[in-house]
Write an enzyme that holds these catalytic residues in place. Structure first.
Site, PDB file in Angstrom:
ATOM      1  N   ARG A   1     -29.751  24.575  17.959  1.00 17.49           N
ATOM      2  CA  ARG A   1     -29.110  25.645  18.733  1.00 17.49           C
ATOM      3  C   ARG A   1     -30.122  26.316  19.666  1.00 17.49           C
ATOM      4  NH1 ARG A   1     -27.044  29.182  14.193  1.00 17.49           N
ATOM      5  NH2 ARG A   1     -26.111  30.516  15.761  1.00 17.49           N
TER       6      ARG A   1
ATOM      7  N   ARG B   1     -23.778  30.526   7.013  1.00 18.63           N
ATOM      8  CA  ARG B   1     -22.995  29.793   8.011  1.00 18.63           C
ATOM      9  C   ARG B   1     -23.480  28.343   8.074  1.00 18.63           C
ATOM     10  NH1 ARG B   1     -22.641  33.155  13.625  1.00 18.63           N
ATOM     11  NH2 ARG B   1     -23.175  31.133  14.507  1.00 18.63           N
TER      12      ARG B   1
ATOM     13  N   LYS C   1     -26.945  39.852  19.304  1.00 19.16           N
ATOM     14  CA  LYS C   1     -25.877  40.120  20.278  1.00 19.16           C
ATOM     15  C   LYS C   1     -24.600  40.624  19.598  1.00 19.16           C
ATOM     16  CE  LYS C   1     -25.613  35.943  22.012  1.00 19.16           C
ATOM     17  NZ  LYS C   1     -26.589  35.228  21.185  1.00 19.16           N
TER      18      LYS C   1
ATOM     19  N   ARG D   1     -29.466  35.169   7.420  1.00 21.56           N
ATOM     20  CA  ARG D   1     -28.133  35.711   7.697  1.00 21.56           C
ATOM     21  C   ARG D   1     -27.148  35.229   6.628  1.00 21.56           C
ATOM     22  NH1 ARG D   1     -25.731  35.298  13.619  1.00 21.56           N
ATOM     23  NH2 ARG D   1     -25.846  33.060  13.321  1.00 21.56           N
TER      24      ARG D   1
ATOM     25  N   ARG E   1     -22.419  30.710  28.660  1.00 21.09           N
ATOM     26  CA  ARG E   1     -23.560  30.066  28.022  1.00 21.09           C
ATOM     27  C   ARG E   1     -24.182  28.987  28.907  1.00 21.09           C
ATOM     28  NH1 ARG E   1     -22.466  31.336  22.324  1.00 21.09           N
ATOM     29  NH2 ARG E   1     -23.971  30.389  20.950  1.00 21.09           N
TER      30      ARG E   1
HETATM   31  P1  AMP Z   1     -22.339  31.889  18.283  1.00 20.34           P
HETATM   32  O1  AMP Z   1     -21.633  32.556  17.150  1.00 20.34           O
HETATM   33  O2  AMP Z   1     -22.225  32.620  19.581  1.00 20.34           O
HETATM   34  O3  AMP Z   1     -23.770  31.511  17.940  1.00 20.34           O
HETATM   35  O4  AMP Z   1     -21.558  30.514  18.532  1.00 20.34           O
HETATM   36  C1  AMP Z   1     -21.433  29.544  17.517  1.00 20.34           C
HETATM   37  C2  AMP Z   1     -21.070  28.199  18.123  1.00 20.34           C
HETATM   38  O5  AMP Z   1     -19.816  28.295  18.819  1.00 20.34           O
HETATM   39  C3  AMP Z   1     -22.028  27.667  19.157  1.00 20.34           C
HETATM   40  O6  AMP Z   1     -23.141  27.013  18.588  1.00 20.34           O
HETATM   41  C4  AMP Z   1     -21.130  26.719  19.948  1.00 20.34           C
HETATM   42  O7  AMP Z   1     -20.898  25.522  19.229  1.00 20.34           O
HETATM   43  C5  AMP Z   1     -19.822  27.483  19.976  1.00 20.34           C
HETATM   44  N1  AMP Z   1     -19.746  28.382  21.159  1.00 20.34           N
HETATM   45  C6  AMP Z   1     -19.678  29.738  21.153  1.00 20.34           C
HETATM   46  N2  AMP Z   1     -19.610  30.229  22.402  1.00 20.34           N
HETATM   47  C7  AMP Z   1     -19.637  29.159  23.234  1.00 20.34           C
HETATM   48  C8  AMP Z   1     -19.614  28.994  24.648  1.00 20.34           C
HETATM   49  N3  AMP Z   1     -19.564  30.041  25.466  1.00 20.34           N
HETATM   50  N4  AMP Z   1     -19.654  27.728  25.139  1.00 20.34           N
HETATM   51  C9  AMP Z   1     -19.695  26.659  24.341  1.00 20.34           C
HETATM   52  N5  AMP Z   1     -19.747  26.739  22.994  1.00 20.34           N
HETATM   53  C10 AMP Z   1     -19.708  27.966  22.431  1.00 20.34           C
END
Ligand code: AMP
Length: 222
Positions: free
Chosen positions: A168, A157, A13, A124, A88
């Site tokens: 996740r 990360r 994404k 990654r 989400r």
């Molecule tokens: P991502 O980089 O999108 O995988 O997001 C990394 C982490 O940020 C996720 O595992 C959540 O802990 C938090 N996060 C990102 N976007 C959201 C969202 N829309 N709602 C809740 N937590 C989020």
């Protein structure tokens, strides 16, 4: 115009959102990036969400809702924006529709097999200085372990550790997958295969999106 990118962690994404931003000129809003930035800068928000993110859980709807509201009310988002990582869950969908409900909306769901996702996330690497993202398989750095842009040593990360990846994915299946049904019913949903080369996936996305965007693009793309 609003483009929502759905798909599990590691489906690409972020990469595709950046390419779309470059091509169509709509700013990308990635809640994960915004939250990681807050963690790095040790802001009050960052301190609140650090451990939740390290565990691979979702941050509260209220906190991400605030972040999104601030972002989309900025002038640069007026003619459109791209969402990566938001909404989400269904609560976040409702919130988005409450604060910016009249906008034309397209949802792209990047579909990648779970086995492939685990492989991708484990390979990654990110630059802790300039935040450039690499993948040892799909997009390796030119010099092993070093950022192409600033030559800093690349890192993994915290939430790309194997146990957190599994968590996740579980959270994605429970919380985010129901959105697919919702948007499918709404009729603005397109599933696109996210496996294969980045450029090929991007081509599939833009082929599908272009007719919708030609009337609403904010500035000439590439
Ligand atoms: P991502 O980089 O999108 O995988 O997001 C990394 C982490 O940020 C996720 O595992 C959540 O802990 C938090 N996060 C990102 N976007 C959201 C969202 N829309 N709602 C809740 N937590 C989020």
């Amino acid at each position: 115009m609003r483009i929502i990118l759905l798909g599990p962690p590691g489906s690409g994404k972020g990469t595709q959102a950046s390419l779309l931003e470059e091509k169509f000129g709509f700013p990308k809003i990635a809640t994960g990036d915004l939250l990681r930035d807050a963690v790095r800068r040790k802001t009050p928000l960052g301190l609140r969400v650090k451990e939740i993110m390290e565990r691979g859980e979702l941050v509260s709807d209220e906190l991400v809702g605030q972040l999104i509201k601030e972002k989309i009310s900025q002038a640069e988002c007026q003619s459109g924006y791209i969402l990566d990582g938001f909404p989400r869950n269904l609560n976040q969908v409702k919130y988005l529709e409450m604060i910016d409900g009249h906008r034309k909306e397209i949802v792209i769901d990047l579909e990648v097999e779970e086995e492939e996702i685990i492989k991708r996330l484990s390979s990654r690497r990110v630059c802790p200085k300039c935040q450039e993202v690499y993948n040892l398989i799909l997009k390796p750095p030119t010099v092993n372990g070093k950022c192409d842009i600033c030559q800093t040593d690349l890192v993994t990360r915290d939430d790309d550790q194997p146990e957190v990846i599994k968590k996740r994915l579980r959270v994605y299946r429970q919380e985010t997958q129901p959105l697919i049904d919702y948007y499918q019913r709404k009729g603005n949903y397109k599933r696109i295969k996210g496996s294969g080369r980045i450029e090929d996936v991007f081509k599939k996305i833009t082929n599908w999106l272009s007719p919708y965007i030609s009337n609403s693009r904010p500035r000439a793309g590439r």
